[in-house]
Write a protein that holds these residues in place. Structure first.
Motif, PDB file in Angstrom:
ATOM      1  N   THR A 265      -4.706  -0.560   5.934  1.00  0.00           N
ATOM      2  CA  THR A 265      -3.825  -1.441   5.166  1.00  0.00           C
ATOM      3  C   THR A 265      -3.887  -2.866   5.727  1.00  0.00           C
ATOM      4  O   THR A 265      -3.975  -3.844   4.984  1.00  0.00           O
ATOM      5  CB  THR A 265      -2.376  -0.920   5.209  1.00  0.00           C
ATOM      6  OG1 THR A 265      -2.353   0.393   4.643  1.00  0.00           O
ATOM      7  CG2 THR A 265      -1.422  -1.812   4.438  1.00  0.00           C
TER       8      THR A 265
ATOM      9  N   PRO B 204       1.982  -7.459   4.747  1.00  0.00           N
ATOM     10  CA  PRO B 204       1.672  -6.206   4.074  1.00  0.00           C
ATOM     11  C   PRO B 204       2.839  -5.226   4.214  1.00  0.00           C
ATOM     12  O   PRO B 204       3.588  -5.268   5.184  1.00  0.00           O
ATOM     13  CB  PRO B 204       0.448  -5.702   4.832  1.00  0.00           C
ATOM     14  CG  PRO B 204       0.563  -6.275   6.198  1.00  0.00           C
ATOM     15  CD  PRO B 204       1.390  -7.523   6.110  1.00  0.00           C
TER      16      PRO B 204
ATOM     17  N   ARG C  84      -7.292  -4.561   4.993  1.00  0.00           N
ATOM     18  CA  ARG C  84      -7.306  -4.940   3.578  1.00  0.00           C
ATOM     19  C   ARG C  84      -6.485  -6.220   3.373  1.00  0.00           C
ATOM     20  O   ARG C  84      -6.921  -7.144   2.688  1.00  0.00           O
ATOM     21  CB  ARG C  84      -6.699  -3.772   2.794  1.00  0.00           C
ATOM     22  CG  ARG C  84      -6.588  -3.961   1.326  1.00  0.00           C
ATOM     23  CD  ARG C  84      -6.398  -2.621   0.662  1.00  0.00           C
ATOM     24  NE  ARG C  84      -7.679  -1.946   0.462  1.00  0.00           N
ATOM     25  CZ  ARG C  84      -7.825  -0.685   0.114  1.00  0.00           C
ATOM     26  NH1 ARG C  84      -6.756   0.076  -0.055  1.00  0.00           N
ATOM     27  NH2 ARG C  84      -9.021  -0.171  -0.068  1.00  0.00           N
TER      28      ARG C  84
ATOM     29  N   THR D 155      -4.127   4.930   8.276  1.00  0.00           N
ATOM     30  CA  THR D 155      -3.583   4.308   7.068  1.00  0.00           C
ATOM     31  C   THR D 155      -3.045   2.911   7.365  1.00  0.00           C
ATOM     32  O   THR D 155      -3.300   1.959   6.623  1.00  0.00           O
ATOM     33  CB  THR D 155      -2.460   5.182   6.474  1.00  0.00           C
ATOM     34  OG1 THR D 155      -2.958   6.501   6.318  1.00  0.00           O
ATOM     35  CG2 THR D 155      -1.999   4.668   5.135  1.00  0.00           C
TER      36      THR D 155
ATOM     37  N   LYS E 225       1.249   5.363   0.369  1.00  0.00           N
ATOM     38  CA  LYS E 225       0.537   6.545   0.851  1.00  0.00           C
ATOM     39  C   LYS E 225       1.351   7.771   0.500  1.00  0.00           C
ATOM     40  O   LYS E 225       2.428   8.006   1.065  1.00  0.00           O
ATOM     41  CB  LYS E 225       0.338   6.430   2.364  1.00  0.00           C
ATOM     42  CG  LYS E 225      -0.420   7.587   2.982  1.00  0.00           C
ATOM     43  CD  LYS E 225      -1.869   7.573   2.582  1.00  0.00           C
ATOM     44  CE  LYS E 225      -2.599   8.770   3.147  1.00  0.00           C
ATOM     45  NZ  LYS E 225      -3.966   8.862   2.646  1.00  0.00           N
TER      46      LYS E 225
ATOM     47  N   GLN F 191     -12.134   2.878   3.262  1.00  0.00           N
ATOM     48  CA  GLN F 191     -10.988   2.991   4.162  1.00  0.00           C
ATOM     49  C   GLN F 191     -11.453   3.173   5.600  1.00  0.00           C
ATOM     50  O   GLN F 191     -10.856   2.636   6.530  1.00  0.00           O
ATOM     51  CB  GLN F 191     -10.087   4.149   3.733  1.00  0.00           C
ATOM     52  CG  GLN F 191      -9.405   3.865   2.394  1.00  0.00           C
ATOM     53  CD  GLN F 191      -8.408   4.926   1.995  1.00  0.00           C
ATOM     54  OE1 GLN F 191      -8.405   6.020   2.550  1.00  0.00           O
ATOM     55  NE2 GLN F 191      -7.558   4.612   1.048  1.00  0.00           N
TER      56      GLN F 191
ATOM     57  N   GLU G  47       0.874  -1.180   0.000  1.00  0.00           N
ATOM     58  CA  GLU G  47       0.000   0.000   0.000  1.00  0.00           C
ATOM     59  C   GLU G  47       0.912   1.232   0.000  1.00  0.00           C
ATOM     60  O   GLU G  47       1.833   1.335   0.810  1.00  0.00           O
ATOM     61  CB  GLU G  47      -0.881  -0.030   1.254  1.00  0.00           C
ATOM     62  CG  GLU G  47      -1.905   1.062   1.360  1.00  0.00           C
ATOM     63  CD  GLU G  47      -3.203   0.793   0.606  1.00  0.00           C
ATOM     64  OE1 GLU G  47      -3.535  -0.397   0.366  1.00  0.00           O
ATOM     65  OE2 GLU G  47      -3.879   1.773   0.246  1.00  0.00           O
TER      66      GLU G  47
ATOM     67  N   LEU H 114       3.741  -0.993   3.897  1.00  0.00           N
ATOM     68  CA  LEU H 114       3.198   0.355   3.785  1.00  0.00           C
ATOM     69  C   LEU H 114       4.368   1.282   3.428  1.00  0.00           C
ATOM     70  O   LEU H 114       5.361   1.329   4.147  1.00  0.00           O
ATOM     71  CB  LEU H 114       2.532   0.768   5.102  1.00  0.00           C
ATOM     72  CG  LEU H 114       1.947   2.187   5.172  1.00  0.00           C
ATOM     73  CD1 LEU H 114       0.950   2.452   4.064  1.00  0.00           C
ATOM     74  CD2 LEU H 114       1.279   2.406   6.538  1.00  0.00           C
TER      75      LEU H 114
END
Lengths: 263, 263
Positions: A147, A163, A150, A143, A130, B142, A128, A165
């Motif tokens: 993330t 994940p 998700r 955020t 940002k 989100q 992800e 970020l």
């Protein structure tokens, strides 16, 4: 002496901060001190940090100017985040990953648009990105939380190692704590300390084309045609001549060569 | 004929939309048609929806005016979201919950500021409120994702029945799908259909004080002192006289009584 930050806040002028930025861009102690000395005559009460940045930039030699300008060049990829996503995708590619950008993947509950899906052998990561438009904005906990949610939703359909970020600014303290706790990888400005985004981009010589002194319309034509980094100007040379009129394409190549020589 | 929406988008003027809003506010078919007839002479190409709203508002009787103005009154609780959180907290209280607002709770990984913690018997809910400043903004995925990740982190320390997400606008389609899938409760504008935020506030006669025709500074004094609803003007009468000069307090009580009579 006060300076106005990008966020609009003001703070005491701190020569040491400027010096640190100079040293990071590769200037020696002596060079940094020389620039600070020159700067003293130009700083005034209420000067913006951006003005200071521009003064300093003008006083640096070309090689240092490029490193010093990287942060700003990344901001210039905005205001939307997709060119930043493409830049981050190039970085993953450069380190041996096969990447897919902005793909829609069905999770257990809903479909998600994934910024980057990076695969290398049996490793598969969900990345992800940002993007922030100003240096003052830290990447915040919401955020990191979305993330992760998700990641959970997709993981039930398609397994991922963890994940990621990635942001172009810093992370707030609780993002760092949270990420460590749940096993999320973070990459941001000077984070982690031993290999932040800026240092990875530098070591792979992945400079965004926004570091070049080219006109805005030319820059946008290149970006929207998927030419994100200076490297691509050379590897996709024919494409440049398809996108731009010959004269402008020549100018771009000339500017890119001048920068590439310094890297 | 074009109208400009709050979001800045334009769309074809649709009398039926205005009629639906009138019927929802309690006007009869005949009353609605009469107002639409009068409106025809005032609508022009490029009129804003807000202007239409104000025309209609003026033509309604007091009781209907109040119901018709609820949405706008909630927007007036902004621009920040904390007065909206307080309003939602009052709604939970009214339905028998003990509530705690903006409390910090330690999750497994990090501490979280919880908008509302609502308890009734053995039920305990974690309520996230999402306030929007304009009707065009839907509550997006989100927000639902980070609410769920927050719920997960806290649930490992303190058990909750389920997370709630409450907003003053509508939800995007994937929020509804996602919430159903993971067991998150949603409350928004006309959502769920059989008991949205507006209908719950109405049935409990919980009107925010922003529905009164009182000056901005008076309104802000009341809000910052925790007087969020018209009901509280009566139940905390002494407090009103502590907060405001006698004359202004009298005016507030008078305005509140006039509205309360219509409810």
């Amino acid at each position: 002496m006060w300076v106005i930050k990008r966020s609009g806040e003001r703070e005491e002028y701190d020569e040491n901060k400027v010096k640190q930025a100079l040293l990071r861009s590769g200037a020696s102690e002596a060079e940094a001190d020389e620039i600070l000395e020159k700067l003293r005559g130009r700083v005034y009460n209420g000067i913006t940090t951006h003005e200071i940045y521009q003064h300093v930039r003008r006083m640096l030699d070309r090689k240092r100017k490029i490193r010093y300008s990287l942060k700003d060049a990344i901001f210039s990829l905005g205001p939307e985040g997709h060119f930043f996503e493409s830049l981050v995708a190039r970085l993953f590619q450069e380190t041996g990953y096969a990447v897919r950008v902005r793909e829609c993947i069905r999770g257990r509950c809903i479909p998600h648009e994934i910024d980057i899906l990076a695969e290398r052998g049996s490793e598969r990561y969900l990345v992800e990105c940002k993007f922030h438009n100003s240096a003052g904005t830290r990447c915040g906990i919401q955020t990191a939380l979305y993330t992760y949610a998700r990641f959970l939703d997709i993981s039930e359909v398609m397994p991922f190692a963890s994940p990621w970020l990635v942001t172009n600014t810093k992370f707030s303290g609780d993002v760092i704590t949270y990420a460590r706790c749940i096993g999320m990888r973070l990459l941001g400005w000077r984070f982690p300390e031993d290999g932040g985004l800026e240092s990875l981009l530098e070591s792979h010589k992945l400079y965004p084309i926004t570091i070049l002194a080219i006109k805005k319309d030319v820059r946008n034509s290149l970006l929207t045609n998927g030419i994100i980094t200076i490297k691509e100007i050379f590897t996709k040379k024919d494409r440049i001549y398809d996108i731009l009129p010959e004269l402008k394409a020549n100018e771009v190549l000339y500017a890119a060569r001048a920068v590439a020589e310094c890297l």
